[in-house]
Design a protein around this motif. Structure first.
Motif, PDB file in Angstrom:
ATOM      1  N   LEU A 207       0.820  -1.208   0.000  1.00  0.00           N
ATOM      2  CA  LEU A 207       0.000   0.000   0.000  1.00  0.00           C
ATOM      3  C   LEU A 207       0.856   1.261   0.000  1.00  0.00           C
ATOM      4  O   LEU A 207       0.481   2.269  -0.590  1.00  0.00           O
ATOM      5  N   GLU A 208       1.995   1.228   0.656  1.00  0.00           N
ATOM      6  CA  GLU A 208       2.878   2.395   0.650  1.00  0.00           C
ATOM      7  C   GLU A 208       3.430   2.654  -0.744  1.00  0.00           C
ATOM      8  O   GLU A 208       3.533   3.803  -1.183  1.00  0.00           O
ATOM      9  N   GLN A 209       3.769   1.594  -1.472  1.00  0.00           N
ATOM     10  CA  GLN A 209       4.245   1.772  -2.852  1.00  0.00           C
ATOM     11  C   GLN A 209       3.131   2.305  -3.741  1.00  0.00           C
ATOM     12  O   GLN A 209       3.368   3.147  -4.601  1.00  0.00           O
ATOM     13  N   LEU A 210       1.914   1.826  -3.515  1.00  0.00           N
ATOM     14  CA  LEU A 210       0.771   2.338  -4.263  1.00  0.00           C
ATOM     15  C   LEU A 210       0.545   3.811  -3.933  1.00  0.00           C
ATOM     16  O   LEU A 210       0.246   4.620  -4.820  1.00  0.00           O
ATOM     17  N   ALA A 211       0.698   4.174  -2.670  1.00  0.00           N
ATOM     18  CA  ALA A 211       0.550   5.577  -2.262  1.00  0.00           C
ATOM     19  C   ALA A 211       1.612   6.450  -2.914  1.00  0.00           C
ATOM     20  O   ALA A 211       1.356   7.613  -3.265  1.00  0.00           O
ATOM     21  N   GLN A 212       2.807   5.913  -3.095  1.00  0.00           N
ATOM     22  CA  GLN A 212       3.882   6.647  -3.760  1.00  0.00           C
ATOM     23  C   GLN A 212       3.498   6.970  -5.205  1.00  0.00           C
ATOM     24  O   GLN A 212       3.746   8.077  -5.701  1.00  0.00           O
ATOM     25  N   ILE A 213       2.864   6.027  -5.868  1.00  0.00           N
ATOM     26  CA  ILE A 213       2.390   6.241  -7.241  1.00  0.00           C
ATOM     27  C   ILE A 213       1.314   7.313  -7.272  1.00  0.00           C
ATOM     28  O   ILE A 213       1.319   8.200  -8.140  1.00  0.00           O
ATOM     29  N   VAL A 214       0.392   7.248  -6.315  1.00  0.00           N
ATOM     30  CA  VAL A 214      -0.697   8.229  -6.253  1.00  0.00           C
ATOM     31  C   VAL A 214      -0.148   9.632  -6.009  1.00  0.00           C
ATOM     32  O   VAL A 214      -0.597  10.611  -6.627  1.00  0.00           O
ATOM     33  N   ARG A 215       0.822   9.755  -5.106  1.00  0.00           N
ATOM     34  CA  ARG A 215       1.393  11.074  -4.820  1.00  0.00           C
ATOM     35  C   ARG A 215       2.043  11.677  -6.057  1.00  0.00           C
ATOM     36  O   ARG A 215       1.897  12.881  -6.337  1.00  0.00           O
ATOM     37  N   PHE A 216       2.763  10.859  -6.817  1.00  0.00           N
ATOM     38  CA  PHE A 216       3.395  11.361  -8.040  1.00  0.00           C
ATOM     39  C   PHE A 216       2.334  11.792  -9.044  1.00  0.00           C
ATOM     40  O   PHE A 216       2.425  12.888  -9.625  1.00  0.00           O
ATOM     41  N   ALA A 217       1.334  10.943  -9.261  1.00  0.00           N
ATOM     42  CA  ALA A 217       0.282  11.268 -10.225  1.00  0.00           C
ATOM     43  C   ALA A 217      -0.463  12.540  -9.817  1.00  0.00           C
ATOM     44  O   ALA A 217      -0.789  13.379 -10.663  1.00  0.00           O
TER      45      ALA A 217
END
Length: 438
Positions: free
Chosen positions: A39-49
């Motif tokens: 979930l943290e890696q997914l959150a990293q993607i969301v923050r960039f997007a």
């Protein structure tokens, strides 16, 4: 930034360098099924997007996207957009998967995600965060999402093998089960890949199927059985403050009756209308982005040559359709009410899905407890090969209109319908107020 400049920006050095700076290559992970996301890696993607998508436009043609040509924002961003602007350009240089830009070692999936790429990306992340909370997953738990797990520039490596040897099937085999993420239009039910993924659950009864959706901006989860969160002490409805034992594990003696009640309370606002399409699911009518995939899946299910033209009808399609429909009929009944179940033909669907040998329903929310007619309809839903039947009841409270007491006649009606194949039976009347002799 206009559409033309957006096209130029997509292939610009600036965009490429921004991606590579945010997501530097970590390591090759050779087994695709071991490329799950935390979930943290997914959150990293969301923050960039979130920080970059105002520079992006939807480059898909109008026939494929309702937002074609529009400037993107997190509120309309979907996985097609994320793939176009992030996954494919970021992984081109190293010919890797996006997970290999985030993880230095293997990440074996805890759960497999089945979904439609056109669903809002922010809704997907909300659903998975909620799912992890409901299942009480550890922070390192991971989800397998094909867009991030596959190497998008050499997809043939994953697809030019026997269907059951694809990374999709291997990832499901490693997972506790599937999280089916649905949008408001239930588009996943129209995708042949999703139907195929769900059909694999029919081969392994140990695998779970949890359903997730966002309703009024809140993620909701229908868990397969009692979820781990449901086994914790909960607030009494209407209380403003937590009790001293809130969030603590229930004593073992309480789990059997308190946990199903907690589950019912947690799930009762799930938007059941999105499940209704599941009652009409026909995998043979499903679509795929690549027609060869559809042909291959249908021929696999009908046990024909993968290159043959797929049959329009086959008994194997019918068996799988009936089994999948039964899953959603049980979910509608469990989390709606008997009138809704009857209106949607849930009993008929459950009986047709003869491979479903477990039925667990909790009617202990007093406002939805069945009366004489509802018990008769419930009795008609007990398929002839049922092995496990678990029902919890509570007599309707007098303040609700058109209530009928749960009495001996109801229980006798139900008992006559219980098939001889039953190996485990639990009827819970702990919350019933009336006295029954039966």
């Amino acid at each position: 930034m206009g559409c033309q400049s957006s096209q130029e920006f997509h292939s610009s050095i600036e965009h490429q360098q921004t991606l590579l700076s945010a997501f530097p290559f970590q390591s090759y992970i050779h087994q695709t099924e071991h490329r799950a996301l935390t979930l943290e890696q997914l959150a990293q993607i969301v923050r960039f997007a979130s920080g970059q998508c105002s520079k992006w436009h939807d480059r898909a043609p109008a026939r494929l996207s309702n937002t074609s040509g529009q400037r993107l924002a997190l509120e309309i961003l979907n996985l097609y957009h994320v793939s176009d602007w992030m996954i494919r350009p970021a992984t081109r240089q190293m010919n890797c998967s996006f997970v290999e830009l985030l993880a230095a070692t293997e990440q074996v999936p805890n759960w497999y995600i089945s979904h439609w790429w056109g669903n809002l990306f922010c809704d997907l992340t909300k659903c998975l965060s909620k799912h992890a909370a409901v299942r009480l997953l550890p922070v390192e738990a991971s989800y397998w999402i094909c867009a991030f797990a596959l190497r998008q520039h050499c997809l043939d490596l994953d697809f030019n093998v026997d269907l059951m040897q694809t990374s999709f099937c291997k990832a499901i085999a490693l997972s506790a089960g599937i999280v089916l993420v649905l949008d408001s239009q239930s588009q996943a039910f129209t995708k042949v890949w999703c139907a195929f993924e769900l059909s694999l659950l029919d081969k392994d009864e140990s695998k779970l199927l949890d359903v997730a959706a966002v309703h009024h901006n809140e993620a909701m989860i229908l868990a397969d059985g009692v979820a781990e969160y449901d086994k914790l002490a909960q607030d009494t409805p209407g209380e403003k403050s937590h009790s001293n034992n809130f969030g603590q594990p229930l004593p073992a003696w309480m789990v059997s009756f308190a946990a199903p009640f907690n589950k019912t309370q947690r799930e009762k606002t799930f938007p059941l209308q999105i499940l209704e399409s599941g009652l009409r699911l026909r995998l043979e009518c499903g679509h795929a982005s690549v027609e060869a995939d559809r042909r291959r899946i249908l021929n696999h299910l009908s046990k024909r040559n993968s290159q043959a033209l797929p049959l329009a009808m086959h008994e194997n399609y019918d068996a799988i359709n009936q089994s999948l429909r039964a899953m959603f009929a049980a979910a509608i009944w469990q989390n709606g009410d008997t009138c809704l179940a009857k209106d949607k033909g849930a009993a008929e669907v459950l009986v047709a899905g003869t491979r479903r040998n477990v039925l667990v329903l909790d009617f202990s929310d007093e406002r939805r407890n069945p009366g004489h007619q509802e018990i008769a309809y419930l009795s008609s839903a007990l398929c002839p090969n049922l092995q496990v039947l678990d029902l919890a009841f509570a007599q309707n409270h007098e303040k609700f209109s058109n209530c009928q007491a749960l009495d001996d006649a109801c229980i006798q009606c139900l008992s006559r319908a219980i098939p001889p194949t039953i190996t485990k039976l639990r009827l819970d009347f702990a919350r019933c107020r009336s006295r029954m002799v039966a």
